[in-house]
Design an enzyme around this catalytic site. Structure first.
Site, PDB file in Angstrom:
ATOM      1  N   GLU A 110      -4.861 -16.303   0.145  1.00 17.12           N
ATOM      2  CA  GLU A 110      -4.451 -14.539  -0.012  1.00 17.12           C
ATOM      3  C   GLU A 110      -2.805 -14.559  -0.461  1.00 17.12           C
ATOM      4  O   GLU A 110      -2.133 -13.614  -0.176  1.00 17.12           O
ATOM      5  CB  GLU A 110      -4.429 -13.295  -0.310  1.00 17.12           C
ATOM      6  CG  GLU A 110      -5.666 -13.821  -0.879  1.00 17.12           C
ATOM      7  CD  GLU A 110      -7.311 -12.627  -0.510  1.00 17.12           C
ATOM      8  OE1 GLU A 110      -6.689 -11.519  -0.638  1.00 17.12           O
ATOM      9  OE2 GLU A 110      -8.340 -12.642  -0.363  1.00 17.12           O
ATOM     10  N   TYR A 133       0.256   5.769   5.264  1.00 17.04           N
ATOM     11  CA  TYR A 133       0.631   6.313   3.633  1.00 17.04           C
ATOM     12  C   TYR A 133      -0.178   4.795   2.761  1.00 17.04           C
ATOM     13  O   TYR A 133       0.315   4.215   3.471  1.00 17.04           O
ATOM     14  CB  TYR A 133       2.025   6.999   3.847  1.00 17.04           C
ATOM     15  CG  TYR A 133       2.427   7.620   5.018  1.00 17.04           C
ATOM     16  CD1 TYR A 133       1.818   8.327   5.612  1.00 17.04           C
ATOM     17  CD2 TYR A 133       3.949   8.012   4.897  1.00 17.04           C
ATOM     18  CE1 TYR A 133       1.634   9.444   6.065  1.00 17.04           C
ATOM     19  CE2 TYR A 133       4.140   8.567   5.991  1.00 17.04           C
ATOM     20  CZ  TYR A 133       3.342   9.667   6.610  1.00 17.04           C
ATOM     21  OH  TYR A 133       4.038  10.421   7.891  1.00 17.04           O
ATOM     22  N   HIS A 152     -10.918  -5.905  12.456  1.00 16.70           N
ATOM     23  CA  HIS A 152      -9.509  -4.862  13.369  1.00 16.70           C
ATOM     24  C   HIS A 152      -9.298  -5.309  14.197  1.00 16.70           C
ATOM     25  O   HIS A 152      -8.485  -4.489  14.906  1.00 16.70           O
ATOM     26  CB  HIS A 152     -10.318  -3.484  12.868  1.00 16.70           C
ATOM     27  CG  HIS A 152     -10.715  -3.823  11.097  1.00 16.70           C
ATOM     28  ND1 HIS A 152     -11.777  -3.234  10.503  1.00 16.70           N
ATOM     29  CD2 HIS A 152      -9.773  -3.160   9.832  1.00 16.70           C
ATOM     30  CE1 HIS A 152     -11.869  -2.859   9.519  1.00 16.70           C
ATOM     31  NE2 HIS A 152      -9.878  -3.104   9.482  1.00 16.70           N
TER      32      HIS A 152
HETATM   33  N1  GLN Z   1     -10.449 -10.575   0.069  1.00 18.49           N
HETATM   34  C1  GLN Z   1      -9.610  -9.656   0.438  1.00 18.49           C
HETATM   35  C2  GLN Z   1      -8.732  -9.880   1.905  1.00 18.49           C
HETATM   36  O1  GLN Z   1      -9.583 -11.089   2.858  1.00 18.49           O
HETATM   37  C3  GLN Z   1     -10.587  -8.201   1.106  1.00 18.49           C
HETATM   38  C4  GLN Z   1     -10.399  -7.020   1.166  1.00 18.49           C
HETATM   39  C5  GLN Z   1     -11.211  -5.734   1.501  1.00 18.49           C
HETATM   40  O2  GLN Z   1     -12.336  -5.995   1.337  1.00 18.49           O
HETATM   41  N2  GLN Z   1     -10.351  -5.119   2.158  1.00 18.49           N
HETATM   42  O3  GLN Z   1      -8.109  -8.858   2.217  1.00 18.49           O
END
Ligand code: GLN
Ligand code: ZN
Length: 764
Positions: free
Chosen positions: A496, A528, A704
């Site tokens: 992505e 934000y 995270h």
């Molecule tokens: N496909 C997205 C990613 O990997 C899914 C993100 C999400 O679930 N918030 O970033």
């Protein structure tokens, strides 16, 4: 006379000043005085905007450096021990509770390392509050860390502005909190008798300062409440009213009727109800108001659409007819916190569309105009202009696309059902991909590096050509694919790199969406968001993701997973239309996505993931029909998007919040689902998901955190899950996408994860 009122104004500043100054303060670039002064400046600007617009009842104490619920915890000394050990100033305690604090020792100060309190969603909005956390040693005291509501009231007064302070009421405050780990037997609401004297003390202090009326919010009145909660209202408000201030009991985001008994005959000066969200409650709630003040929430605090003056004034007239001019207040439906600050700072919006919008500053004007109209003043020019905008929007070809509308009529059972049931599909998928046991995959994104952001920026600014940008993206895909092959992942992703945001990326390519350049809304603390706006019927002019996926597939022999954002998530993370139902908007999105899914399949991408991380948060606040309806259309939308494919095409889905009910996702009928799970250690929970009928990956590490789990840790975790799961339906994957992580951690974590999967393969 009828009065105008605003329940709260955005605190972030028109140019995100609050974020900028707060983050500079956190980074040590500005001092505390600068931060405090910025707060003052923002409050002053906000009050002035409202005053100049002619608002009669202006809020104070709606400002916050982090979160208004957290402010209250500090105000009442609901501060867990761990934050008090370091001699921090009140504002640093506030930030430590909100976001944790890690600080190295210096010559004069010791090291600090404390985690944050839990943060949760504020009802069904995208705002998050910091959860009050109580323990047996909670010792309510007023003002140990300052008297914010009093100070801010006096601050406004010094500027010649009389305000009505906003306070979250005691029952909602306790109800929205939780008990700490060491006090799990403590029921927060049992603390009410101890908390009430402190609230009373606060109200007395406000009275001494000159306050006459207080907006006291009890938003939990729109939830399903048990009798034990409902029964607390009468005595609580008898107590609070004894101080002698006019309390306006304020509710929003829903229908109060199921809890009407709780507030009937309540000893308060007036009530506020949200007639934007729930106009149908008017007659019944009006019955309990008696001769009290009736605040009519009529200008939407949750969305960006212009109010329809004709409709709004009808409701206001009805209120005046019933209660008389002196009792009616014209108000925003909720705080305007959930809307962007000022439409005037949008320079790029198409003029036709812009004319349909109203941000916080414009909503303030709307409230004043509606009030003037109710007073009989001449606002005919404003009403005429408003009617023209409403008409333009209703009749616009941007809003209405007959093709989309007629296509909705094609949706039926067969369009939303896969060709065969899961066991049959599984068989042909197994034949096609021949995946090993414990197949490994990721959720989609790989690190969004600085290089990626820089190149995207350059492309947006026209500093590099589309061709150069495409080449850059291809190189990024090369890196991600090569890495996944090296460590032995089974189902690959392209990473992505071309996406700025998982909703915006699609919105920008779909017809029916608009974007702002400055429409920021606080999500939590200094974070934000800038939601896209659904302005009209949604359709897909051309393929959106095929090019990147096809390229990625062309450089590997492993299956490449196509990656889309689902209809419900696109809807939830945008400002939706208010002229058609959310269900219809979701179904329109699902048809657009269906075309994309089918195009991907045609192009040879036959594993396709449709993410629905927002599915859980869209769940209506109340149980019953509204909730079951939602679950039905949400699942139907997903199935419409994904049912056009062959049995052998494998549909994945992904969910972020693990407090999901497995039953809710069953109805989506995805072949494989992945859910955030690494922070769950309740064995019952693993059990709960074990009867999910199709294949499932329980997220194995927290994306995270920069922490790298070892191979052994993964083995232990999978081992625990295998105690209740059958090995032949379990996938191995992280919690979520990796875009916020750095390459070094990602490399190691994924390698360890894949090695752990291989270990289990050998065992079975
Ligand atoms: N496909 C997205 C990613 O990997 C899914 C993100 C999400 O679930 N918030 O970033
Ligand atoms: Zn996720």
């Amino acid at each position: 006379m009828v009065a105008s009122s605003v329940l709260g104004f955005p605190r972030i500043g028109g140019q995100r000043e609050l974020k900028k100054t707060t983050e500079s303060y956190w980074n040590g670039k500005v001092d505390q005085e600068t931060l405090v002064n910025k707060g003052k400046e923002l409050r002053s600007t906000n009050w002035k905007i409202q005053k100049d617009a002619g608002v009669e009842i202006i809020p104070s104490n709606d400002f916050s450096f982090y979160d208004q619920v957290l402010d209250l915890s500090l105000l009442f000394n609901v501060v867990p021990e761990r934050y008090l050990k370091f001699n921090l100033s009140p504002i640093d305690i506030l930030f430590a509770m909100g976001r944790g604090l890690q600080r190295k020792a210096t010559e004069t100060t010791e090291a600090v390392d404390v985690t944050a309190l839990e943060m949760v969603k504020w009802f069904d909005s995208n705002y998050h509050y910091v959860r009050p956390t109580f323990s047996h040693s909670t010792d309510f005291q007023l003002g140990k860390f300052g008297l914010k509501p009093v100070d801010e009231y006096l601050e406004a007064k010094a500027q010649g502005i009389e305000t009505r302070p906003v306070l979250l009421g005691p029952i909602s405050y306790l109800y929205l909190g939780k008990s700490d780990k060491d006090s799990l037997d403590l029921e927060p609401l049992s603390l009410l008798p101890k908390l009430l004297p402190v609230y009373k003390e606060l109200l007395s202090k406000l009275k001494e300062a000159g306050v006459t009326s207080v907006q006291i919010d009890e938003p939990i009145l729109v939830l399903d409440l048990e009798e034990s909660v409902r029964s607390l209202y009468k005595s609580t408000y008898d107590e609070l009213s004894s101080v002698g201030l006019d309390l306006v009991l304020t509710t929003y985001f829903g229908d109060v009727r199921p809890n009407l008994d709780a507030i009937k005959g309540l000893n308060v000066a007036g009530f506020h109800f949200d007639f934007v969200r729930s106009p149908e409650q008017f007659d019944e709630v009006a019955e309990i108001v008696g001769d009290k003040i009736f605040s009519v929430g009529i200008v939407d605090g949750r969305n960006i659409w212009k109010a329809d003056f004709a409709k709004a004034s009808e409701i206001i007239s009805k209120a005046i007819a019933k209660f008389g001019e002196d009792k009616v207040i014209v108000a925003s439906s909720s705080s305007l916190l959930h809307t962007p600050v000022d439409l005037n700072s949008e320079k790029k919006l198409d003029a036709t569309i812009k004319d349909w919008f109203s941000f916080a500053t414009q909503k303030v004007d709307e409230i004043v105009i509606l009030t003037k109209n109710a007073k009989g003043e001449d606002v005919s020019a404003e009403f005429a202009a408003n009617a023209a905008s409403i008409k333009s929007r209703t009749e616009s070809s941007i809003t209405n696309n007959p093709k989309v509308q007629s296509r909705l009529g094609e949706i039926n059972e067969s369009l939303s059902t896969r060709k065969s049931p899961f066991p049959t599909r599984l068989e042909s998928q197994q034949k096609k991909y021949n995946l090993p046991l414990f197949p490994t995959t990721t959720i989609g994104s790989f690190p969004q590096t600085k290089d990626i952001r820089v190149n995207r920026n350059k492309f947006t600014k026209g500093e590099i050509t589309a061709e150069q940008y495409d080449d850059f993206i291809k190189k990024e895909i090369d890196t991600v694919v090569k890495f996944q092959e090296e460590i032995g992942l089974d189902v690959l992703v392209h990473g992505e790199p071309e996406r700025n945001d998982m909703v915006q990326y699609f919105g920008e390519q779909l017809d029916g969406f608009a974007f702002t350049t400055n429409g920021w809304v606080q999500s939590y603390g200094s974070r934000y968001v800038r939601p896209p706006i659904i302005v009209g019927d949604v359709s897909r002019p051309k393929a959106m993701t095929v090019k990147e996926s096809v390229y990625a597939q062309s450089i590997t022999s492993k299956p490449m997973k196509g990656m889309l954002t689902g209809p419900v998530t696109c809807l939830r993370w945008s400002f939706p239309r208010n002229d058609i139902s959310q269900k219809l908007q979701s179904l329109q999105l699902s048809l657009a996505l269906r075309d994309e899914v089918n195009d991907l399949e045609k192009a040879g991408i036959t594993v396709i993931q449709v993410d629905e991380p927002a599915l859980r948060e869209g769940l209506p606040l109340r149980s019953g029909k509204e909730r079951s309806d939602y679950l039905n259309w949400a699942a139907q939308s997903f199935r419409v998007a994904t049912s056009g494919v062959e049995d052998s095409t494998q549909i994945h889905s992904h969910f972020c919040y693990s407090d999901l009910d497995p039953n809710h996702i069953k109805a989506l009928d995805a072949d494989v689902v992945s859910i955030e799970f690494s922070k769950k250690d309740d064995p019952n929970y693993i059990q709960e998901f074990s009867n999910y009928p199709n294949h499932i990956g329980l997220g194995l590490f927290d994306i995270h955190s920069p922490r790298i789990p070892s191979k052994e840790e993964f083995i232990k975790r999978i081992g625990e899950i295998m105690k209740v799961y059958s090995a032949n339906k379990f996938w191995v994957n992280p919690d979520c996408g990796l875009k916020t992580r750095g390459w070094p951690e990602v490399r190691e974590s994924l390698t360890n994860m894949v090695d752990a999967a291989k270990y289990f393969r050998d065992q079975y």
